[in-house]
Enzyme design. Structure first.
Site, PDB file in Angstrom:
ATOM      1  N   THR A 126       0.800  -1.353  -0.159  1.00 15.90           N
ATOM      2  CA  THR A 126       0.111  -0.164   0.071  1.00 15.90           C
ATOM      3  C   THR A 126       0.815   1.142   0.128  1.00 15.90           C
ATOM      4  OG1 THR A 126      -1.553   1.611   1.480  1.00 15.90           O
ATOM      5  CG2 THR A 126      -0.298  -0.395   2.374  1.00 15.90           C
ATOM      6  N   GLU A 128       0.372   3.670   1.783  1.00 12.49           N
ATOM      7  CA  GLU A 128       0.218   3.945   3.095  1.00 12.49           C
ATOM      8  C   GLU A 128       1.656   3.966   3.671  1.00 12.49           C
ATOM      9  OE1 GLU A 128      -1.900   5.207   5.958  1.00 12.49           O
ATOM     10  OE2 GLU A 128      -2.682   6.116   4.262  1.00 12.49           O
ATOM     11  N   TYR A 150      -1.320   0.186  11.032  1.00 10.96           N
ATOM     12  CA  TYR A 150      -1.556  -0.473   9.766  1.00 10.96           C
ATOM     13  C   TYR A 150      -0.241  -0.406   8.794  1.00 10.96           C
ATOM     14  CZ  TYR A 150      -3.271  -1.036   4.818  1.00 10.96           C
ATOM     15  OH  TYR A 150      -3.832  -1.367   3.741  1.00 10.96           O
ATOM     16  N   LYS A 154       2.016  -3.482   7.154  1.00 13.44           N
ATOM     17  CA  LYS A 154       2.207  -3.691   5.603  1.00 13.44           C
ATOM     18  C   LYS A 154       3.632  -3.411   5.260  1.00 13.44           C
ATOM     19  CE  LYS A 154      -2.011  -4.283   3.800  1.00 13.44           C
ATOM     20  NZ  LYS A 154      -2.395  -5.276   2.974  1.00 13.44           N
TER      21      LYS A 154
HETATM   22  P1  NAP Z   1     -11.487  -4.901   2.498  1.00 11.94           P
HETATM   23  O1  NAP Z   1     -12.539  -4.485   1.818  1.00 11.94           O
HETATM   24  O2  NAP Z   1     -10.917  -4.272   3.914  1.00 11.94           O
HETATM   25  O3  NAP Z   1     -11.105  -6.395   2.660  1.00 11.94           O
HETATM   26  C1  NAP Z   1     -10.215  -7.267   3.630  1.00 11.94           C
HETATM   27  C2  NAP Z   1     -10.447  -8.656   3.474  1.00 11.94           C
HETATM   28  O4  NAP Z   1      -9.562  -9.369   4.549  1.00 11.94           O
HETATM   29  C3  NAP Z   1     -11.933  -8.801   3.864  1.00 11.94           C
HETATM   30  O5  NAP Z   1     -12.281 -10.032   3.101  1.00 11.94           O
HETATM   31  C4  NAP Z   1     -11.783  -9.430   5.344  1.00 11.94           C
HETATM   32  O6  NAP Z   1     -12.558 -10.289   5.902  1.00 11.94           O
HETATM   33  C5  NAP Z   1     -10.348 -10.082   5.239  1.00 11.94           C
HETATM   34  N1  NAP Z   1      -9.861 -10.567   6.610  1.00 11.94           N
HETATM   35  C6  NAP Z   1      -9.647  -9.699   7.756  1.00 11.94           C
HETATM   36  N2  NAP Z   1      -9.016 -10.442   8.525  1.00 11.94           N
HETATM   37  C7  NAP Z   1      -8.807 -11.611   8.275  1.00 11.94           C
HETATM   38  C8  NAP Z   1      -8.177 -12.778   8.739  1.00 11.94           C
HETATM   39  N3  NAP Z   1      -7.671 -12.620  10.007  1.00 11.94           N
HETATM   40  N4  NAP Z   1      -8.015 -13.854   8.118  1.00 11.94           N
HETATM   41  C9  NAP Z   1      -8.451 -13.880   6.631  1.00 11.94           C
HETATM   42  N5  NAP Z   1      -9.149 -12.958   6.378  1.00 11.94           N
HETATM   43  C10 NAP Z   1      -9.152 -11.827   6.913  1.00 11.94           C
HETATM   44  O7  NAP Z   1     -10.069  -4.476   1.633  1.00 11.94           O
HETATM   45  P2  NAP Z   1      -9.789  -3.944   0.186  1.00 11.94           P
HETATM   46  O8  NAP Z   1     -10.285  -2.606  -0.099  1.00 11.94           O
HETATM   47  O9  NAP Z   1     -10.528  -5.024  -0.578  1.00 11.94           O
HETATM   48  O10 NAP Z   1      -8.338  -4.138   0.195  1.00 11.94           O
HETATM   49  C11 NAP Z   1      -7.608  -5.451  -0.362  1.00 11.94           C
HETATM   50  C12 NAP Z   1      -6.043  -5.374   0.353  1.00 11.94           C
HETATM   51  O11 NAP Z   1      -5.533  -4.514  -0.298  1.00 11.94           O
HETATM   52  C13 NAP Z   1      -6.073  -5.284   1.803  1.00 11.94           C
HETATM   53  O12 NAP Z   1      -5.010  -6.159   2.203  1.00 11.94           O
HETATM   54  C14 NAP Z   1      -5.771  -3.853   1.961  1.00 11.94           C
HETATM   55  O13 NAP Z   1      -4.878  -3.485   2.997  1.00 11.94           O
HETATM   56  C15 NAP Z   1      -5.068  -3.540   0.573  1.00 11.94           C
HETATM   57  N6  NAP Z   1      -4.894  -2.189  -0.040  1.00 11.94           N
HETATM   58  C16 NAP Z   1      -6.111  -1.582  -0.300  1.00 11.94           C
HETATM   59  C17 NAP Z   1      -6.049  -0.469  -0.900  1.00 11.94           C
HETATM   60  C18 NAP Z   1      -7.199   0.167  -1.244  1.00 11.94           C
HETATM   61  O14 NAP Z   1      -7.278   1.386  -1.313  1.00 11.94           O
HETATM   62  N7  NAP Z   1      -8.570  -0.514  -1.432  1.00 11.94           N
HETATM   63  C19 NAP Z   1      -4.868   0.233  -1.408  1.00 11.94           C
HETATM   64  C20 NAP Z   1      -3.669  -0.539  -0.881  1.00 11.94           C
HETATM   65  C21 NAP Z   1      -3.885  -1.643  -0.319  1.00 11.94           C
HETATM   66  P3  NAP Z   1     -14.105  -9.731   6.680  1.00 11.94           P
HETATM   67  O15 NAP Z   1     -14.998  -9.569   5.422  1.00 11.94           O
HETATM   68  O16 NAP Z   1     -14.670 -10.923   7.358  1.00 11.94           O
HETATM   69  O17 NAP Z   1     -13.917  -8.572   7.437  1.00 11.94           O
HETATM   70  N1  GDD Z   2     -12.339   7.015   6.878  1.00  9.85           N
HETATM   71  C1  GDD Z   2     -12.353   8.354   7.047  1.00  9.85           C
HETATM   72  N2  GDD Z   2     -13.656   8.816   7.794  1.00  9.85           N
HETATM   73  N3  GDD Z   2     -11.401   9.332   6.605  1.00  9.85           N
HETATM   74  C2  GDD Z   2     -11.505  10.581   6.696  1.00  9.85           C
HETATM   75  C3  GDD Z   2     -12.763  10.897   7.456  1.00  9.85           C
HETATM   76  C4  GDD Z   2     -13.873  10.126   7.823  1.00  9.85           C
HETATM   77  O1  GDD Z   2     -14.651  10.547   8.411  1.00  9.85           O
HETATM   78  N4  GDD Z   2     -12.655  12.285   7.421  1.00  9.85           N
HETATM   79  C5  GDD Z   2     -11.622  12.848   6.778  1.00  9.85           C
HETATM   80  N5  GDD Z   2     -10.785  11.373   6.432  1.00  9.85           N
HETATM   81  C6  GDD Z   2      -9.711  11.340   5.748  1.00  9.85           C
HETATM   82  C7  GDD Z   2      -8.568  10.391   6.526  1.00  9.85           C
HETATM   83  O2  GDD Z   2      -7.922  11.043   7.697  1.00  9.85           O
HETATM   84  C8  GDD Z   2      -7.590  10.173   5.445  1.00  9.85           C
HETATM   85  O3  GDD Z   2      -6.568  11.296   5.327  1.00  9.85           O
HETATM   86  C9  GDD Z   2      -8.197  10.035   4.153  1.00  9.85           C
HETATM   87  O4  GDD Z   2      -9.620  10.715   4.393  1.00  9.85           O
HETATM   88  C10 GDD Z   2      -8.663   8.826   3.561  1.00  9.85           C
HETATM   89  O5  GDD Z   2      -9.023   8.009   4.802  1.00  9.85           O
HETATM   90  P1  GDD Z   2      -9.703   6.476   4.286  1.00  9.85           P
HETATM   91  O6  GDD Z   2     -10.843   6.550   3.219  1.00  9.85           O
HETATM   92  O7  GDD Z   2     -10.179   5.843   5.574  1.00  9.85           O
HETATM   93  O8  GDD Z   2      -8.486   5.723   3.544  1.00  9.85           O
HETATM   94  P2  GDD Z   2      -6.628   5.505   3.870  1.00  9.85           P
HETATM   95  O9  GDD Z   2      -6.052   6.511   2.824  1.00  9.85           O
HETATM   96  O10 GDD Z   2      -6.795   6.043   5.344  1.00  9.85           O
HETATM   97  O11 GDD Z   2      -6.490   4.245   3.509  1.00  9.85           O
HETATM   98  C11 GDD Z   2      -6.858   3.492   2.528  1.00  9.85           C
HETATM   99  O12 GDD Z   2      -6.009   3.534   1.470  1.00  9.85           O
HETATM  100  C12 GDD Z   2      -4.829   2.929   1.901  1.00  9.85           C
HETATM  101  C13 GDD Z   2      -3.958   3.070   0.527  1.00  9.85           C
HETATM  102  O13 GDD Z   2      -3.348   4.335   0.514  1.00  9.85           O
HETATM  103  C14 GDD Z   2      -7.357   2.115   2.921  1.00  9.85           C
HETATM  104  O14 GDD Z   2      -7.787   1.147   1.887  1.00  9.85           O
HETATM  105  C15 GDD Z   2      -5.871   1.301   3.284  1.00  9.85           C
HETATM  106  O15 GDD Z   2      -6.356  -0.019   3.394  1.00  9.85           O
HETATM  107  C16 GDD Z   2      -5.091   1.482   2.001  1.00  9.85           C
HETATM  108  O16 GDD Z   2      -3.879   0.751   2.278  1.00  9.85           O
END
Ligand code: NAP
Ligand code: GDD
Length: 322
Positions: A126, A128, A150, A154
């Site tokens: 990520t 992050e 987190y 990662k």
């Molecule tokens: P998500 O919607 O939060 O999905 C996370 C998945 O992990 C869910 O299926 C969750 O199951 C499962 N999980 C949690 N704890 C577990 C455990 N102990 N054993 C097995 N499974 C478990 O995340 P996503 O947005 O699809 O992201 C997919 C991956 O990419 C994650 O690793 C995230 O950190 C990474 N990532 C995401 C983004 C983004 O912007 N979306 C960017 C960079 C990296 P439950 O449904 O039971 O909770």
């Molecule tokens: N969630 C959330 N809720 N975020 C808020 C809010 C709120 O009410 N208000 C402002 N924010 C700001 C957070 O402080 C952060 O700076 C930004 O919005 C994005 O927050 P999230 O949508 O929670 O995502 P993230 O960037 O922290 O993390 C996501 O992206 C990562 C990749 O850069 C997640 O999907 C991570 O799993 C992933 O790795």
């Protein structure tokens, strides 16, 4: 014989989109989920693929379970998407986050080494990890500076992936993906929280949207395009790490403005800044440089910021309207 792919985190946003993509490419897809009192298959159902994949319980906190599943499935490719993925919660639950998101990867890689080191491995890394950014834009060569439990977990997982590649010759790739969103995004993440609340306000079900830091900037792309990059990484002659991003950045405020204006509302009348949503340490700016992915994988994002906001608001309007 079709290739078999094992996807961890099948109940999540990316798990569902990746499963759909791999099915379209002729893969046999096994999706793993952790045991809960009620299994949530909403996303794979939404995409109409629930009956086309095999589901298997597997928890990243259980080494024995991981080895047994790998041994039974004998996958050609493993995509590790499972994680405690919500940054805000990682400050409240740093140990559980470290155990699942960090150590879980070590367990999976160890499982692969024991069962079959020929299995190709994708790690969901990520942006992050760049945290307090040391360079703008961020590329594969930018030094890391994690700002949350987190991100720290990662980062450990990222280096374990690199280490298993170098130490044991495992075909292991780390995809450094910037934020990617969709109508299947979890409701606690800011984009979906905004589009869902905008739809509810438009339908007269709510009258305010409480948010934290509106100045944070993110590089937001469209999730179905990002899972394509995951697959591409495992089809190359050599494993490597890639940044996947749009190359553009926008503030949370800009996302809010775009979402409200999509339904002809003025965001200033509805948004309340609530410090309860501030984070103990914030990532202020993320913007990725996707040049390597474009040159080596032929990957490039297609959906721009405005289109992304619009499609997410429209999907929530449709759902809330029902
Ligand atoms: P998500 O919607 O939060 O999905 C996370 C998945 O992990 C869910 O299926 C969750 O199951 C499962 N999980 C949690 N704890 C577990 C455990 N102990 N054993 C097995 N499974 C478990 O995340 P996503 O947005 O699809 O992201 C997919 C991956 O990419 C994650 O690793 C995230 O950190 C990474 N990532 C995401 C983004 C983004 O912007 N979306 C960017 C960079 C990296 P439950 O449904 O039971 O909770
Ligand atoms: N969630 C959330 N809720 N975020 C808020 C809010 C709120 O009410 N208000 C402002 N924010 C700001 C957070 O402080 C952060 O700076 C930004 O919005 C994005 O927050 P999230 O949508 O929670 O995502 P993230 O960037 O922290 O993390 C996501 O992206 C990562 C990749 O850069 C997640 O999907 C991570 O799993 C992933 O790795």
């Amino acid at each position: 014989m079709p290739k078999t792919a094992l996807i961890t985190g099948i109940t999540g946003q990316d798990g569902a989109y990746l499963a759909k993509l791999l099915l379209s490419k002729g893969y046999y897809v096994v999706g793993t989920f952790r045991r809960t009192s009620m299994l949530n298959l909403e996303r794979v159902n939404y995409l109409g693929i629930k009956d086309k994949i095999e589901l298997m319980p597997m928890d990243l906190q259980d080494q024995g379970n991981i080895i047994k599943v790998l041994d039974k499935v004998q996958p050609h490719e493993v995509y590790n998407l499972a994680a405690q993925s919500f940054v805000a919660v990682s400050f409240e639950q740093p140990l559980v986050t470290g155990d699942i998101t960090g150590l879980g990867v070590a367990r999976l890689l160890e499982g692969i080494r024991i069962v079959n080191p020929e299995i190709k491995y994708y790690q969901a890394s990520t942006s992050e990890m760049f945290g307090k950014v040391q360079e703008v834009p961020q590329s594969e060569n930018t030094p890391f500076y994690p700002r949350s439990p987190y991100a720290a977990a990662k980062l450990y997982a990222h280096w374990m992936t690199v280490n298993y590649r170098e130490a044991y010759n495992v075909y292991a790739c780390s995809g450094i993906l910037f934020n990617h969103e969709s109508p299947l995004r979890g409701l606690e993440f800011v984009t979906r929280k905004i589009t869902n609340t905008v739809a509810r306000i438009k339908c007269g079900l709510e009258n305010e949207l409480r948010l934290g830091n509106l100045d944070a900037k993110r590089d937001w792309g469209y999730a179905p395009e990002y899972v394509e990059a995951m697959w591409l990484m495992l089809q190359q002659s050599k494993p490597d790490d890639y940044v996947i991003s749009t190359g553009e950045t926008h503030s949370v405020r800009e996302f809010v403005e775009a979402a409200f204006s999509h339904v002809n509302l003025d965001w200033r009348e509805y948004v309340v800044v609530d410090p309860a949503f501030y984070r103990p340490a914030e990532v202020e700016l993320l913007i990725g440089d996707p040049t390597k992915a474009k040159e080596r994988l032929g990957w490039q994002c297609k959906t721009d910021f405005k289109a992304l906001v619009g499609l997410m608001v429209d999907a929530d309007l449709k759902r809330v309207g029902k």
